[in-house]
Design an enzyme around this catalytic site. Structure first.
Site, PDB file in Angstrom:
ATOM      1  N   ILE A 101      11.602  12.061   4.551  1.00  7.65           N
ATOM      2  CA  ILE A 101      11.137  11.219   5.668  1.00  7.65           C
ATOM      3  C   ILE A 101      11.242   9.749   5.265  1.00  7.65           C
ATOM      4  O   ILE A 101      11.727   8.901   6.027  1.00  7.65           O
ATOM      5  CB  ILE A 101       9.687  11.560   6.076  1.00  7.65           C
ATOM      6  CG1 ILE A 101       9.615  12.984   6.631  1.00  7.65           C
ATOM      7  CG2 ILE A 101       9.166  10.573   7.130  1.00  7.65           C
ATOM      8  CD1 ILE A 101       8.215  13.461   6.983  1.00  7.65           C
ATOM      9  N   ASN A 104      -2.206  20.055  -0.674  1.00 11.98           N
ATOM     10  CA  ASN A 104      -2.065  18.608  -0.489  1.00 11.98           C
ATOM     11  C   ASN A 104      -3.386  17.832  -0.454  1.00 11.98           C
ATOM     12  O   ASN A 104      -3.390  16.608  -0.593  1.00 11.98           O
ATOM     13  CB  ASN A 104      -1.300  18.324   0.812  1.00 11.98           C
ATOM     14  CG  ASN A 104       0.182  18.692   0.707  1.00 11.98           C
ATOM     15  OD1 ASN A 104       0.757  18.667  -0.369  1.00 11.98           O
ATOM     16  ND2 ASN A 104       0.800  19.041   1.824  1.00 11.98           N
ATOM     17  N   GLN A 106      -6.068   9.214  -2.829  1.00 17.95           N
ATOM     18  CA  GLN A 106      -5.482   8.041  -2.164  1.00 17.95           C
ATOM     19  C   GLN A 106      -6.521   7.328  -1.296  1.00 17.95           C
ATOM     20  O   GLN A 106      -6.491   6.106  -1.158  1.00 17.95           O
ATOM     21  CB  GLN A 106      -4.253   8.454  -1.366  1.00 17.95           C
ATOM     22  CG  GLN A 106      -3.111   8.801  -2.319  1.00 17.95           C
ATOM     23  CD  GLN A 106      -1.884   9.384  -1.648  1.00 17.95           C
ATOM     24  OE1 GLN A 106      -1.725   9.287  -0.444  1.00 17.95           O
ATOM     25  NE2 GLN A 106      -1.016   9.987  -2.436  1.00 17.95           N
ATOM     26  N   GLY A 133       1.696  13.327   6.111  1.00 21.52           N
ATOM     27  CA  GLY A 133       1.710  14.552   5.293  1.00 21.52           C
ATOM     28  C   GLY A 133       0.802  15.612   5.894  1.00 21.52           C
ATOM     29  O   GLY A 133      -0.328  15.329   6.302  1.00 21.52           O
ATOM     30  N   ASP A 147       5.098  14.841  18.279  1.00 21.01           N
ATOM     31  CA  ASP A 147       4.834  15.802  19.356  1.00 21.01           C
ATOM     32  C   ASP A 147       4.941  15.105  20.720  1.00 21.01           C
ATOM     33  O   ASP A 147       5.488  15.654  21.673  1.00 21.01           O
ATOM     34  CB  ASP A 147       3.429  16.391  19.182  1.00 21.01           C
ATOM     35  CG  ASP A 147       3.214  16.884  17.768  1.00 21.01           C
ATOM     36  OD1 ASP A 147       3.840  17.873  17.375  1.00 21.01           O
ATOM     37  OD2 ASP A 147       2.434  16.236  17.031  1.00 21.01           O
ATOM     38  N   HIS A 177      -2.198  18.529  15.032  1.00 23.12           N
ATOM     39  CA  HIS A 177      -0.746  18.650  14.851  1.00 23.12           C
ATOM     40  C   HIS A 177      -0.483  20.047  14.275  1.00 23.12           C
ATOM     41  O   HIS A 177      -0.249  20.222  13.076  1.00 23.12           O
ATOM     42  CB  HIS A 177      -0.239  17.545  13.921  1.00 23.12           C
ATOM     43  CG  HIS A 177       1.230  17.659  13.629  1.00 23.12           C
ATOM     44  ND1 HIS A 177       2.191  17.600  14.599  1.00 23.12           N
ATOM     45  CD2 HIS A 177       1.894  17.844  12.457  1.00 23.12           C
ATOM     46  CE1 HIS A 177       3.380  17.744  14.052  1.00 23.12           C
ATOM     47  NE2 HIS A 177       3.224  17.899  12.752  1.00 23.12           N
TER      48      HIS A 177
HETATM   49  P1  NAD Z   1       9.745  15.779   0.901  1.00 21.70           P
HETATM   50  O1  NAD Z   1       9.427  16.943   0.008  1.00 21.70           O
HETATM   51  O2  NAD Z   1      11.169  15.471   1.185  1.00 21.70           O
HETATM   52  O3  NAD Z   1       9.105  14.469   0.285  1.00 21.70           O
HETATM   53  C1  NAD Z   1       7.781  14.399  -0.069  1.00 21.70           C
HETATM   54  C2  NAD Z   1       7.689  13.435  -1.231  1.00 21.70           C
HETATM   55  O4  NAD Z   1       6.308  13.242  -1.497  1.00 21.70           O
HETATM   56  C3  NAD Z   1       8.338  13.956  -2.514  1.00 21.70           C
HETATM   57  O5  NAD Z   1       9.260  12.989  -2.984  1.00 21.70           O
HETATM   58  C4  NAD Z   1       7.162  14.137  -3.465  1.00 21.70           C
HETATM   59  O6  NAD Z   1       7.497  13.841  -4.810  1.00 21.70           O
HETATM   60  C5  NAD Z   1       6.181  13.125  -2.891  1.00 21.70           C
HETATM   61  N1  NAD Z   1       4.777  13.383  -3.220  1.00 21.70           N
HETATM   62  C6  NAD Z   1       4.141  14.566  -3.301  1.00 21.70           C
HETATM   63  N2  NAD Z   1       2.859  14.383  -3.645  1.00 21.70           N
HETATM   64  C7  NAD Z   1       2.680  13.058  -3.773  1.00 21.70           C
HETATM   65  C8  NAD Z   1       1.585  12.237  -4.124  1.00 21.70           C
HETATM   66  N3  NAD Z   1       0.410  12.781  -4.427  1.00 21.70           N
HETATM   67  N4  NAD Z   1       1.759  10.902  -4.145  1.00 21.70           N
HETATM   68  C9  NAD Z   1       2.958  10.364  -3.852  1.00 21.70           C
HETATM   69  N5  NAD Z   1       4.036  11.084  -3.537  1.00 21.70           N
HETATM   70  C10 NAD Z   1       3.905  12.409  -3.487  1.00 21.70           C
HETATM   71  O7  NAD Z   1       8.897  15.984   2.232  1.00 21.70           O
HETATM   72  P2  NAD Z   1       9.100  15.273   3.637  1.00 21.70           P
HETATM   73  O8  NAD Z   1      10.046  16.083   4.430  1.00 21.70           O
HETATM   74  O9  NAD Z   1       9.351  13.821   3.435  1.00 21.70           O
HETATM   75  O10 NAD Z   1       7.667  15.540   4.308  1.00 21.70           O
HETATM   76  C11 NAD Z   1       6.506  14.913   3.810  1.00 21.70           C
HETATM   77  C12 NAD Z   1       5.279  15.458   4.534  1.00 21.70           C
HETATM   78  O11 NAD Z   1       5.331  15.101   5.916  1.00 21.70           O
HETATM   79  C13 NAD Z   1       5.178  16.982   4.534  1.00 21.70           C
HETATM   80  O12 NAD Z   1       3.821  17.363   4.327  1.00 21.70           O
HETATM   81  C14 NAD Z   1       5.629  17.377   5.913  1.00 21.70           C
HETATM   82  O13 NAD Z   1       5.107  18.638   6.312  1.00 21.70           O
HETATM   83  C15 NAD Z   1       5.031  16.241   6.706  1.00 21.70           C
HETATM   84  N6  NAD Z   1       5.562  16.042   8.065  1.00 21.70           N
HETATM   85  C16 NAD Z   1       4.669  15.690   9.017  1.00 21.70           C
HETATM   86  C17 NAD Z   1       5.094  15.444  10.307  1.00 21.70           C
HETATM   87  C18 NAD Z   1       4.114  15.065  11.379  1.00 21.70           C
HETATM   88  O14 NAD Z   1       4.484  14.999  12.558  1.00 21.70           O
HETATM   89  N7  NAD Z   1       2.864  14.784  11.056  1.00 21.70           N
HETATM   90  C19 NAD Z   1       6.451  15.556  10.613  1.00 21.70           C
HETATM   91  C20 NAD Z   1       7.350  15.916   9.619  1.00 21.70           C
HETATM   92  C21 NAD Z   1       6.872  16.164   8.330  1.00 21.70           C
HETATM   93  C1  LMR Z   2       6.979  18.828  12.393  1.00 19.21           C
HETATM   94  O1  LMR Z   2       6.231  18.943  13.356  1.00 19.21           O
HETATM   95  O2  LMR Z   2       8.216  18.803  12.502  1.00 19.21           O
HETATM   96  C2  LMR Z   2       6.380  18.667  11.023  1.00 19.21           C
HETATM   97  O3  LMR Z   2       4.994  18.735  11.047  1.00 19.21           O
HETATM   98  C3  LMR Z   2       6.964  19.585  10.016  1.00 19.21           C
HETATM   99  C4  LMR Z   2       6.434  20.980  10.174  1.00 19.21           C
HETATM  100  O4  LMR Z   2       5.989  21.544   9.189  1.00 19.21           O
HETATM  101  O5  LMR Z   2       6.496  21.497  11.301  1.00 19.21           O
END
Ligand code: NAD
Ligand code: LMR
Length: 327
Positions: free
Chosen positions: A16, A105, A112, A130, A159, A187
């Site tokens: 992301i 998580n 943080q 996250g 969403d 979410h």
């Molecule tokens: P990713 O695995 O590509 O990247 C996550 C990064 O976070 C990694 O580089 C990892 O090393 C780092 N990380 C892990 N723990 C950490 C910490 N304590 N401090 C700092 N860095 C840390 O994952 P992504 O695809 O970028 O997704 C990240 C998060 O976002 C996931 O939990 C995913 O489910 C969430 N997400 C949420 C939404 C939403 O709508 N809310 C949408 C998409 C993804």
């Molecule tokens: C999404 O809605 O795409 C993210 O929250 C990733 C997931 O786990 O669905």
């Protein structure tokens, strides 16, 4: 020359962030006359890879990028932060629900929260991406008692955008003619994408679509879109998530258009009877760097049943992380 905005991004080497950082560096958040300093946090194992991303940022030669800080220490990442994108967390894979990530998580968000509490500006705006985003935001704000809980939010904008796009496509109107969709709650697949107040080209959306499509296609499609992306793409959404995160913050800073709103997970003040103190997605109007929950929307039993289901789910998630909450 304006004072640079200090923008913290966690999980900065992840997918992301890779879709977000270049847009922040290009001035898409607050304009090309607003310099930014990117304060990038990663786990120690990922700092080397993050250095590669920093090289790429440098190679963009963006006049907006006034500096980059790379660290594995949250205190340094959040030092004097104006804005914080909390993205760093493990994503789910096929077959998992987002709440399965809670125990994995949660601790990082408590840590943080404590670091934001000591290091960030008192008016920092925090967006938790996250997953599970709402409860991670609750953990974060609970561990930052010296910062107003109103400064913490979770992402429902993806969403919201999914709902806008689906409605626009189905009715054959451009997205620009669709307004006032709302995402209530968590979410998660329980979220309630609500079209009762939505407008398409100035007319009520529910006049333009069949009720059966709304209930049996639209709602489950939006609720399940994250899983569908994972099944189809093999990884969770990233480009659309980064876009939503950017626009969430941009709306918070710059305001929503007249007669429209956005959906944000925010600290519940008891509006619509939702338990105070949960991080719950409401339709909100933003202006002057602040937001207010849209009030007095008429709700029927269909709405209330779904909104209550989200409240119950968030209360259950809260119980699972009670040991990490300070109050
Ligand atoms: P990713 O695995 O590509 O990247 C996550 C990064 O976070 C990694 O580089 C990892 O090393 C780092 N990380 C892990 N723990 C950490 C910490 N304590 N401090 C700092 N860095 C840390 O994952 P992504 O695809 O970028 O997704 C990240 C998060 O976002 C996931 O939990 C995913 O489910 C969430 N997400 C949420 C939404 C939403 O709508 N809310 C949408 C998409 C993804
Ligand atoms: C999404 O809605 O795409 C993210 O929250 C990733 C997931 O786990 O669905």
């Amino acid at each position: 020359m304006k004072t640079p905005l200090q923008i913290a991004v966690t999980g900065a080497a992840g997918q992301i962030s890779y879709a977000l950082l270049f847009r922040l560096a290009a001035g898409e958040l607050a304009g090309i006359d607003q310099p930014v300093v990117l304060r990038l946090l990663e786990v120690p194992e990922a700092v080397a890879a993050l250095q590669g991303v920093v090289m790429e940022l440098a190679d963009c030669a963006s006049p907006v990028l006034a500096g980059v800080v790379v660290t594995d220490d949250p205190q340094i990442a959040f030092q004097d932060a104006d804005l914080a994108f909390l993205i760093g967390a493990k994503p789910r894979t096929a077959g998992m629900e987002r709440r399965d990530l809670l125990q994995i998580n949660a601790e990082a968000f408590a840590l943080q929260g404590r670091a934001l509490n000591t290091a960030a500006k008192r008016d920092v705006k925090v967006l938790v991406v996250g997953n599970p985003a709402n409860t991670n935001a609750l953990i974060t704000l609970s561990n930052a008692p010296e910062i107003s809980p109103r400064n913490f939010s979770s992402m429902a904008r993806l969403d919201h955008n999914r709902a806008l796009s689906l409605l626009a496509t189905h009715t054959g109107h451009p997205v620009s003619e669709v307004s006032r969709v709302a995402i209530w709650g968590n979410h998660s697949p329980t979220q309630y994408p609500d079209l009762h107040h939505a407008l398409v080209a100035g007319r009520p959306a529910l006049e333009k679509v069949e009720l059966a499509w709304y209930r049996d296609v639209f709602i489950p499609t939006v609720q399940q879109r994250g899983s569908t992306i994972i099944e189809t793409r093999g990884r969770s959404s990233a480009g659309s998530a980064a876009h939503a995160a950017l626009h969430h913050m941009r709306s918070w800073l710059a305001g929503t258009p007249e007669n429209d709103w956005v959906s944000m997970g925010v600290y519940s003040d008891g509006s619509y009877g939702i338990r105070e103190g949960l991080v719950y997605s409401f339709p909100v109007v933003t202006a002057d760097g602040d937001y207010r929950i849209v009030q007095d929307l008429p709700l029927d039993d269909f709405d209330l049943e779904r909104m209550r289901a989200n409240e119950a789910e968030l209360l259950a998630e809260r119980d699972m992380v009670r040991h990490l909450l300070r109050s």
